[in-house]
Structures are given as structure tokens and as C-alpha cells.
Design a protein around this motif. Structure first.
Motif, PDB file in Angstrom:
ATOM      1  N   SER A  17      16.845 -32.914  34.572  1.00 26.94           N
ATOM      2  CA  SER A  17      15.899 -31.192  34.475  1.00 26.94           C
ATOM      3  C   SER A  17      14.535 -32.205  35.154  1.00 26.94           C
ATOM      4  O   SER A  17      14.110 -33.063  35.537  1.00 26.94           O
ATOM      5  CB  SER A  17      15.559 -31.396  33.668  1.00 26.94           C
ATOM      6  N   LEU A  18      14.187 -31.430  35.968  1.00 29.22           N
ATOM      7  CA  LEU A  18      12.410 -31.037  36.009  1.00 29.22           C
ATOM      8  C   LEU A  18      11.841 -31.360  34.699  1.00 29.22           C
ATOM      9  O   LEU A  18      10.438 -32.694  35.709  1.00 29.22           O
ATOM     10  CB  LEU A  18      11.589 -30.336  37.724  1.00 29.22           C
ATOM     11  N   GLU A  19      11.621 -30.696  34.217  1.00 35.60           N
ATOM     12  CA  GLU A  19      10.566 -30.843  33.150  1.00 35.60           C
ATOM     13  C   GLU A  19      11.926 -31.611  31.476  1.00 35.60           C
ATOM     14  O   GLU A  19      11.912 -29.911  31.258  1.00 35.60           O
ATOM     15  CB  GLU A  19       9.639 -29.719  33.111  1.00 35.60           C
ATOM     16  N   PRO A  20      12.191 -32.334  31.566  1.00 33.07           N
ATOM     17  CA  PRO A  20      13.167 -32.599  30.347  1.00 33.07           C
ATOM     18  C   PRO A  20      12.441 -32.417  28.861  1.00 33.07           C
ATOM     19  O   PRO A  20      11.590 -32.932  28.638  1.00 33.07           O
ATOM     20  CB  PRO A  20      13.643 -33.914  30.808  1.00 33.07           C
ATOM     21  N   ALA A  21      13.873 -31.883  28.613  1.00 37.36           N
ATOM     22  CA  ALA A  21      13.166 -31.038  27.161  1.00 37.36           C
ATOM     23  C   ALA A  21      14.394 -31.600  25.721  1.00 37.36           C
ATOM     24  O   ALA A  21      15.416 -31.414  26.985  1.00 37.36           O
ATOM     25  CB  ALA A  21      12.358 -29.806  26.807  1.00 37.36           C
TER      26      ALA A  21
END
Length: 124
Positions: A17-21
């Protein structure tokens, strides 16, 4: 999890992901109910995918992901399959479940078609 469930050892599947969560608890629950393996699922950023520069096919599920990949003089197939995140669905449990089912069917069909396009009839 869906791609791994297709039992195609000649392919390597990764996700990032571009912004892993952390995965939404409803997502984890839904994956388990489908009988999909979830132990290998952990949020990671693009730079955490081993040997990403050797991948030949990349599928983006979100618009704008392509911008994260620098243009390089290498052969790569980049596919965009925009998909709404079912964990963001608001509504009744039935509506939320239907959203997960739709995402699953979309991904399963597209992955199966992609594998068949690459490997021919050797896929399930």
C-alpha cells in the motif's frame, strides 16, 4: 489471499500500500469465513516488497498508484483495477457483507483471467 488461494506456485504474489495500515477487523473476519489463508497478510509499503524491481506484472487497485512507480527502462505490465475498499462500506451487515462479496468476485475473476492470459490452460 485470493491470489494465493489459486494454488499457482509458478507465480509470486505480493501486496502493498502507499499508506499501509492494519487490516480492518471485519476484513480479517470475512477472509477467515471464506477459508482464505490470512497468516501471511501484514500491511507493508511498496518499498518493503522484496525484489519489486523484478516484478513483471503490477496490479493497482487504487487510482494514483501508478505515480508511485518511477518510469524505468524495463518491461512491466501495469494494470489498474479500481476497486472500492469494502471495509469503508457503511450500512447494514448484509450491505457490508455484499460489498466484501462483490470485491471478492471482482478480484477472483480478474486474477483468474490474468493468470490464464499469462499461463494459458495451466491455471485452475
Amino acid at each position: 489471499a485470493i491470489a494465493h488461494s489459486m494454488n499457482q506456485p509458478e507465480f509470486i504474489f505480493s501486496s502493498a500500500s502507499l499508506e499501509p495500515a492494519a487490516l480492518d477487523s471485519r476484513t480479517i473476519e470475512w477472509i477467515k469465513k471464506q477459508g482464505l489463508e490470512s497468516s501471511h497478510l501484514s500491511p507493508k509499503a511498496l518499498h518493503q516488497v522484496p525484489n519489486l524491481d523484478h516484478y513483471q506484472v503490477i496490479v493497482a487497485l487504487d487510482e494514483g498508484v501508478k505515480k508511485a512507480f518511477p518510469t524505468q527502462p524495463r518491461k512491466i505490465v501495469f494494470l489498474e483495477w479500481p476497486l472500492s475498499d469494502p471495509s469503508q462500506t457503511q450500512g447494514t451487515e448484509d450491505q457490508i457483507h455484499a460489498s466484501y462479496d462483490q470485491a471478492h468476485q471482482f478480484l477472483k475473476a480478474h486474477i483468474r483471467d490474468l493468470l490464464q492470459a499469462i499461463a494459458g490452460n495451466k491455471t485452475n
